[in-house]
Design a protein around this motif. Structure first.
Motif, PDB file in Angstrom:
ATOM      1  N   PHE A   1       0.421  -1.319   0.267  1.00  0.00           N
ATOM      2  CA  PHE A   1       0.206   0.347   0.061  1.00  0.00           C
ATOM      3  C   PHE A   1       0.727   1.097  -0.461  1.00  0.00           C
ATOM      4  CE2 PHE A   1      -2.763   2.604   2.532  1.00  0.00           C
ATOM      5  CZ  PHE A   1      -4.152   3.200   1.816  1.00  0.00           C
ATOM      6  N   GLY A   2       1.758   1.225   0.562  1.00  0.00           N
ATOM      7  CA  GLY A   2       2.988   2.654   0.415  1.00  0.00           C
ATOM      8  C   GLY A   2       3.626   2.145  -0.693  1.00  0.00           C
ATOM      9  N   GLN A   3       3.585   1.544  -1.535  1.00  0.00           N
ATOM     10  CA  GLN A   3       4.281   1.683  -2.524  1.00  0.00           C
ATOM     11  C   GLN A   3       3.573   2.035  -3.586  1.00  0.00           C
ATOM     12  OE1 GLN A   3       5.505  -2.343  -2.580  1.00  0.00           O
ATOM     13  NE2 GLN A   3       6.958  -2.461  -3.487  1.00  0.00           N
ATOM     14  N   GLN A   4       2.474   2.051  -3.528  1.00  0.00           N
ATOM     15  CA  GLN A   4       1.190   2.242  -4.252  1.00  0.00           C
ATOM     16  C   GLN A   4       1.091   4.504  -4.061  1.00  0.00           C
ATOM     17  OE1 GLN A   4      -2.395   0.253  -3.014  1.00  0.00           O
ATOM     18  NE2 GLN A   4      -3.275   0.362  -5.532  1.00  0.00           N
ATOM     19  N   ILE A   5       0.964   4.252  -2.535  1.00  0.00           N
ATOM     20  CA  ILE A   5       0.714   5.975  -2.483  1.00  0.00           C
ATOM     21  C   ILE A   5       2.148   6.284  -3.031  1.00  0.00           C
ATOM     22  CG2 ILE A   5       1.562   7.300  -0.407  1.00  0.00           C
ATOM     23  CD1 ILE A   5      -0.744   5.040   1.322  1.00  0.00           C
ATOM     24  N   SER A   6       3.375   6.085  -2.531  1.00  0.00           N
ATOM     25  CA  SER A   6       4.650   6.617  -3.292  1.00  0.00           C
ATOM     26  C   SER A   6       4.432   6.312  -4.808  1.00  0.00           C
ATOM     27  CB  SER A   6       6.096   6.002  -2.500  1.00  0.00           C
ATOM     28  OG  SER A   6       7.250   6.296  -3.465  1.00  0.00           O
ATOM     29  N   ASP A   7       4.027   5.706  -5.172  1.00  0.00           N
ATOM     30  CA  ASP A   7       4.045   5.722  -6.788  1.00  0.00           C
ATOM     31  C   ASP A   7       3.354   7.454  -7.405  1.00  0.00           C
ATOM     32  OD1 ASP A   7       5.361   3.793  -9.367  1.00  0.00           O
ATOM     33  OD2 ASP A   7       3.476   4.924  -9.823  1.00  0.00           O
ATOM     34  N   ALA A   8       2.249   7.426  -6.528  1.00  0.00           N
ATOM     35  CA  ALA A   8       1.803   8.459  -7.309  1.00  0.00           C
ATOM     36  C   ALA A   8       1.854   9.928  -7.067  1.00  0.00           C
ATOM     37  CB  ALA A   8      -0.048   7.776  -5.881  1.00  0.00           C
ATOM     38  N   ILE A   9       2.119   9.332  -5.515  1.00  0.00           N
ATOM     39  CA  ILE A   9       3.271  11.044  -5.117  1.00  0.00           C
ATOM     40  C   ILE A   9       4.640  11.192  -6.452  1.00  0.00           C
ATOM     41  CG2 ILE A   9       4.782  12.429  -3.577  1.00  0.00           C
ATOM     42  CD1 ILE A   9       2.163  11.858  -2.280  1.00  0.00           C
ATOM     43  N   LYS A  10       4.852  10.342  -6.413  1.00  0.00           N
ATOM     44  CA  LYS A  10       6.513  10.418  -7.759  1.00  0.00           C
ATOM     45  C   LYS A  10       5.428  10.804  -8.741  1.00  0.00           C
ATOM     46  CE  LYS A  10       9.439   7.360  -6.297  1.00  0.00           C
ATOM     47  NZ  LYS A  10       9.651   5.157  -6.177  1.00  0.00           N
ATOM     48  N   ASN A  11       4.084  10.459  -9.180  1.00  0.00           N
ATOM     49  CA  ASN A  11       3.976  11.335 -10.421  1.00  0.00           C
ATOM     50  C   ASN A  11       2.619  12.569 -10.584  1.00  0.00           C
ATOM     51  OD1 ASN A  11       4.077   8.771 -12.866  1.00  0.00           O
ATOM     52  ND2 ASN A  11       3.283   7.546 -10.975  1.00  0.00           N
ATOM     53  N   GLY A  12       3.231  13.521  -9.313  1.00  0.00           N
ATOM     54  CA  GLY A  12       3.073  14.665  -9.063  1.00  0.00           C
ATOM     55  C   GLY A  12       1.360  14.585  -8.365  1.00  0.00           C
ATOM     56  N   SER A  13       1.143  14.038  -7.568  1.00  0.00           N
ATOM     57  CA  SER A  13      -0.253  13.801  -7.258  1.00  0.00           C
ATOM     58  C   SER A  13      -0.034  14.515  -6.035  1.00  0.00           C
ATOM     59  CB  SER A  13      -0.875  12.201  -6.565  1.00  0.00           C
ATOM     60  OG  SER A  13      -2.051  12.625  -6.161  1.00  0.00           O
ATOM     61  N   LYS A  14      -1.637  15.818  -5.692  1.00  0.00           N
ATOM     62  CA  LYS A  14      -1.082  16.265  -4.680  1.00  0.00           C
ATOM     63  C   LYS A  14      -2.555  15.938  -3.702  1.00  0.00           C
ATOM     64  CE  LYS A  14       2.626  18.854  -5.053  1.00  0.00           C
ATOM     65  NZ  LYS A  14       3.827  18.922  -4.192  1.00  0.00           N
ATOM     66  N   LYS A  15      -3.143  14.887  -4.353  1.00  0.00           N
ATOM     67  CA  LYS A  15      -4.316  15.295  -3.941  1.00  0.00           C
ATOM     68  C   LYS A  15      -4.472  13.123  -3.152  1.00  0.00           C
ATOM     69  CE  LYS A  15      -9.098  15.656  -2.406  1.00  0.00           C
ATOM     70  NZ  LYS A  15     -10.583  16.551  -3.057  1.00  0.00           N
ATOM     71  N   LEU A  16      -4.729  12.987  -2.326  1.00  0.00           N
ATOM     72  CA  LEU A  16      -5.235  11.174  -2.585  1.00  0.00           C
ATOM     73  C   LEU A  16      -5.903  10.823  -1.877  1.00  0.00           C
ATOM     74  CD1 LEU A  16      -1.231  10.633  -1.111  1.00  0.00           C
ATOM     75  CD2 LEU A  16      -2.637  10.742  -3.590  1.00  0.00           C
ATOM     76  N   ILE A  17      -7.263  10.153  -2.052  1.00  0.00           N
ATOM     77  CA  ILE A  17      -8.326   9.610  -1.645  1.00  0.00           C
ATOM     78  C   ILE A  17      -7.829   8.062  -1.320  1.00  0.00           C
ATOM     79  CG2 ILE A  17     -10.560   9.042  -2.075  1.00  0.00           C
ATOM     80  CD1 ILE A  17     -10.670  11.398  -3.799  1.00  0.00           C
ATOM     81  N   LEU A  18      -7.886   7.263  -0.205  1.00  0.00           N
ATOM     82  CA  LEU A  18      -7.129   6.569   0.229  1.00  0.00           C
ATOM     83  C   LEU A  18      -8.858   5.111   0.261  1.00  0.00           C
ATOM     84  CD1 LEU A  18      -4.155   6.960   1.923  1.00  0.00           C
ATOM     85  CD2 LEU A  18      -4.464   7.095  -0.456  1.00  0.00           C
ATOM     86  N   THR A  19      -8.574   4.154   0.215  1.00  0.00           N
ATOM     87  CA  THR A  19      -9.810   3.491   0.694  1.00  0.00           C
ATOM     88  C   THR A  19      -8.972   2.554   0.987  1.00  0.00           C
ATOM     89  OG1 THR A  19     -10.258   1.881  -1.628  1.00  0.00           O
ATOM     90  CG2 THR A  19     -11.179   4.074  -1.650  1.00  0.00           C
ATOM     91  N   ILE A  20      -9.270   1.968   2.679  1.00  0.00           N
ATOM     92  CA  ILE A  20      -8.167   1.478   3.317  1.00  0.00           C
ATOM     93  C   ILE A  20      -9.478   0.268   3.581  1.00  0.00           C
ATOM     94  CG2 ILE A  20      -6.986   2.579   3.552  1.00  0.00           C
ATOM     95  CD1 ILE A  20      -8.292   3.278   6.673  1.00  0.00           C
TER      96      ILE A  20
END
Length: 381
Positions: A114-133
């Motif tokens: 899950f952290g890897q998914q979040i890290s990849d989104a940040i690398k792709n320039g995302s400034k807003k995350l909606i995380l369904t957990i």
């Protein structure tokens, strides 16, 4: 008459879209001239992204290599919208359905993927995350996720344990300190948690006592996990100067909700409320004459932020009748009548082995829907 079919999935059996299709088939055998609108729903667990994709106009799916809960290499997708909002479903990387039942081992499971998914989104320039957990396989209080984001963890001898191996729930009790300097890059990122439960971190209604057993934890492991999480929470309160363990949703996903709130200042919100807002469900309910909803199991836990409650709350506001179709009914389902349910049905016709019932879910759902429609046709004459 306009019928709105807005159901969650039936876990291990049918997606929310297939559930809606089956209900429509059953009803159309009686009421072929009715108007039907199908809106697949999810509450933050598996299928949430599929539900939101129906209403998001411009997005791209991004696939990333991750580790699943037992550290097998898999690929997991998330959505990036045209305004650079990343919608990440934890179930895609760390979901319980990703691990064969015979291999489920909550003590040795990690939220690293899950952290890897979040890290990849940040690398792709995302400034807003909606995380369904929802629908996670883990009870590691999010240390695996944090490790993937660069957090370093140390034991009471100030030895770093996070560089030795991927951290799992068995490592929680060793943690006495941590270094969060790697999280500075996330300071400007807005994080919203779409959560399907309101449980706090620990205690009788906490992550471990409520959910660990269904994730495969043995009875002798539950107390170990509970005490480990209590210790970790104490370390976090001392280091971060925050008291998060009693916040709603901090116990979600085996404590990932706690880690996101404590370390990343994430805001928690009901998963079904998030989905409802995205798909404009309130307007759809307002314009309908009858609402049909459901999910795989309906019991006393359903009233705590599940999909059905989101539907009932809106339907009650507009005085709309609601039929609930459940794959199985269990203790406490009767509470839903006090929240506005009109009728509640169990589609399971007999006490067959679970594997047989799962194979017959679609057939049983169509048959039950047909029977309900027949009964309605008699009362309408």
């Amino acid at each position: 008459m306009k019928i709105l079919i807005a159901s969650d999935s039936y876990k291990n059996a049918l997606s929310s879209q297939h559930v809606a299709n089956a209900i429509e088939i059953g009803f159309k055998r009686v009421f072929d001239d009715f108007i039907y609108e199908k809106v697949p729903l999810a509450d933050g667990g598996e299928g949430t992204i599929d539900s939101l994709k129906n209403v998001i106009k411009n997005y791209k799916e991004i696939e990333v290599d991750v580790l699943n809960p037992i550290e097998e290499k898999i690929k997991a997708k998330y959505i990036l919208t045209d305004d650079n909002t990343a919608i990440i479903e934890m179930a895609k990387s760390t979901g319980i359905e990703l691990v064969n039942e015979s291999k489920r081992d909550v003590i040795n499971s990690t939220s690293f993927g899950f952290g890897q998914q979040i890290s990849d989104a940040i690398k792709n320039g995302s400034k807003k995350l909606i995380l369904t957990i929802g629908s996670s396989a883990t009870n590691d209080v999010g240390i695996g996720m944090l490790q993937a984001l660069g957090v370093k963890f140390y034991n009471d001898k100030n030895e770093e344990i996070s560089h030795q191996h991927i951290l799992t729930a068995k490592d929680i009790s060793q943690i006495d300190n941590f270094d969060i300097s790697a999280l500075r890059s996330l300071r400007d990122v807005k994080i919203l948690i779409a959560c399907d439960v309101e449980n706090i971190l620990y205690g009788k209604n906490g992550a471990t006592y409520t959910f660990a057993k269904q994730k495969g934890a043995k009875s002798n492991e539950i107390e170990f996990l509970e005490q480990s999480i209590i210790k970790f929470s104490s370390v976090c309160e001392r280091k971060l100067q925050k008291k998060i363990h009693n916040e709603k949703g901090s116990g979600a996903a085996g404590g990932v909700g706690f880690a996101l709130q404590a370390f990343l200042n994430a805001k928690s919100r009901s998963g079904i409320e998030t989905v409802i807002e995205f798909i404009n469900l309130e307007e759809k309910i307002k314009e309908s004459d009858l609402i049909i909803t459901g999910e795989g199991r309906v019991d006393e836990q359903t009233v705590y932020g599940k999909t059905i409650m989101g539907v009932l709350n809106i339907a009650k506001k507009y005085n709309k009748p609601v039929i609930i179709l459940a794959g199985a009914l269990d203790k406490g389902y009767e509470k839903l009548y006090s929240y506005g349910a009109t009728s509640i049905f169990d589609i399971t016709p007999s006490n067959l082995p679970l594997e047989d019932l799962l194979l017959k879910t679609e057939k049983n759902l169509i048959a039950t829907s047909y029977a309900i429609a027949n009964t309605m046709s008699i009362s309408l004459k």
